[in-house]
Design an enzyme around this catalytic site. Structure first.
Site, short mmCIF file in Angstrom:
data_model
loop_
_atom_site.label_atom_id
_atom_site.label_comp_id
_atom_site.label_asym_id
_atom_site.label_seq_id
_atom_site.Cartn_x
_atom_site.Cartn_y
_atom_site.Cartn_z
N HIS A 102 3.15 -79.14 -26.92
CA HIS A 102 2.96 -80.56 -26.60
C HIS A 102 2.15 -80.67 -25.31
O HIS A 102 2.19 -79.76 -24.46
CB HIS A 102 4.33 -81.24 -26.45
CG HIS A 102 5.01 -81.52 -27.75
ND1 HIS A 102 5.98 -82.47 -27.90
CD2 HIS A 102 4.82 -80.96 -28.98
CE1 HIS A 102 6.39 -82.48 -29.16
NE2 HIS A 102 5.71 -81.57 -29.84
N GLU B 201 2.57 -82.35 -22.61
CA GLU B 201 3.35 -82.29 -21.37
C GLU B 201 3.74 -80.85 -21.04
O GLU B 201 3.68 -80.44 -19.88
CB GLU B 201 4.62 -83.14 -21.48
CG GLU B 201 4.38 -84.62 -21.78
CD GLU B 201 4.25 -84.93 -23.27
OE1 GLU B 201 4.01 -84.00 -24.07
OE2 GLU B 201 4.39 -86.11 -23.63
N CYS C 144 8.59 -86.81 -25.86
CA CYS C 144 9.70 -86.50 -26.75
C CYS C 144 10.80 -85.82 -25.92
O CYS C 144 10.55 -85.41 -24.78
CB CYS C 144 9.24 -85.57 -27.87
SG CYS C 144 9.20 -83.82 -27.41
#
Lengths: 190, 190
Positions: free
Chosen positions: A87, A89, A117
């Site tokens: 992801h 991040e 998430c």
């Protein structure tokens, strides 16, 4: 004593001026912060754009900033790397820690194109990031088909893994117990 | 009709034998599963041991198994790599996906020396892992000084990021909105 009202008047004027200046300064600071946040969120949005353009992953971007400078930026690379943890991040945190040579990012801010998430949020927390600025809400990702609300639901249950589709088994294992107790004094906390 | 009780007796004997065999088979299967789970959890425990011995990270190990074969194994490398996301489970998932050449691990089982933190649990979920077997409870890690319960608390709040120390700001940003809406049909869901 004719100077008394004069001095009083001047003092009042000076105080009023100081007050006006202070309010103005506060407004400018707020606007500056707004502008800075908006600018870095734009970078995150452009990262998200790259993920889609290059078919590397979902439309998600992240930027990590320290003292007004970009330390790391990344976009979702799940499809490109076939890594479900890739992801934006997570990749941005990994890059930022590498660039700064340290485990924690307590002096940084993370900008995410979309609400992270639960995995990415937990990673932010593990990295001690003290501030998150994001654009799209999780619902926008959900609308596209990316749904991580079931993960939050799983963690939200009365026991940690309740409500997930994952079956969980705990085994009382002497080797596992030993690894904790034997190393009690050797462990370095990070 | 002297053969009636004889046939009845034989039928009853056969049924009883079948029943005994079935129960025995079930017990053996259960024991086999127990043994298999126990064996792979030992491997996870030994990975945890390596993390401490080599001062690479906390005492945490993870093993991913498919059809009775180890696909990936890893231990915590947070200290070694200065990467706060380098948890055993994350590294094992990354390795397993790489080795199998696919994003999801729905045909695998993950064995973790300790109950995973919310980041690793969410990663397991994103990787579609359908089964988790673990040894030590989160409390054992907490006792050593590794506390991730605040992350679960943060996710557990009525709003996603409540109760965390992280300040969160949402900005309505046209570029962010655009990246979602413009790419609505181009997005590949994984």
């Amino acid at each position: 004593m004719a100077w008394v009202p004069l001095v009083g008047g001047i003092a009042a004027l000076l105080l009023t001026r100081e007050l006006v200046l202070r309010i103005r300064r506060k407004l400018i600071d707020a606007n500056d912060e707004d502008e800075v946040d908006y600018r870095f969120l734009s970078v995150a949005a452009r990262e998200a754009e790259v993920a889609i353009r290059n078919k590397e992953g979902g439309p998600f971007g992240a930027v990590i900033v320290k003292d007004g400078e970009i330390i790391a930026q990344a976009h979702n690379e799940v499809l490109k790397t076939k890594d479900p943890t890739a992801h934006a991040e997570i990749l941005a945190i990994q890059k930022a820690c590498k660039n700064l040579g340290k485990i924690e990012l307590s002096d940084c801010v993370i900008y995410c194109s979309c609400e992270p998430c639960p995995m990415s949020f937990a990673a932010m927390y593990l990295a001690r990031l003290p501030r998150l600025v994001y654009g799209a809400q999780a619902e926008a990702a959900h609308d596209l088909g990316f749904d991580s609300s079931h993960i939050a639901d799983a963690i939200r249950g009365t026991s940690t893994f309740q409500k997930s589709n994952c079956t969980v088994r705990r085994i009382v294992h002497p080797e596992v117990a030993k690894v904790f107790w034997k190393n009690r004094t050797k462990v370095q906390i990070y």
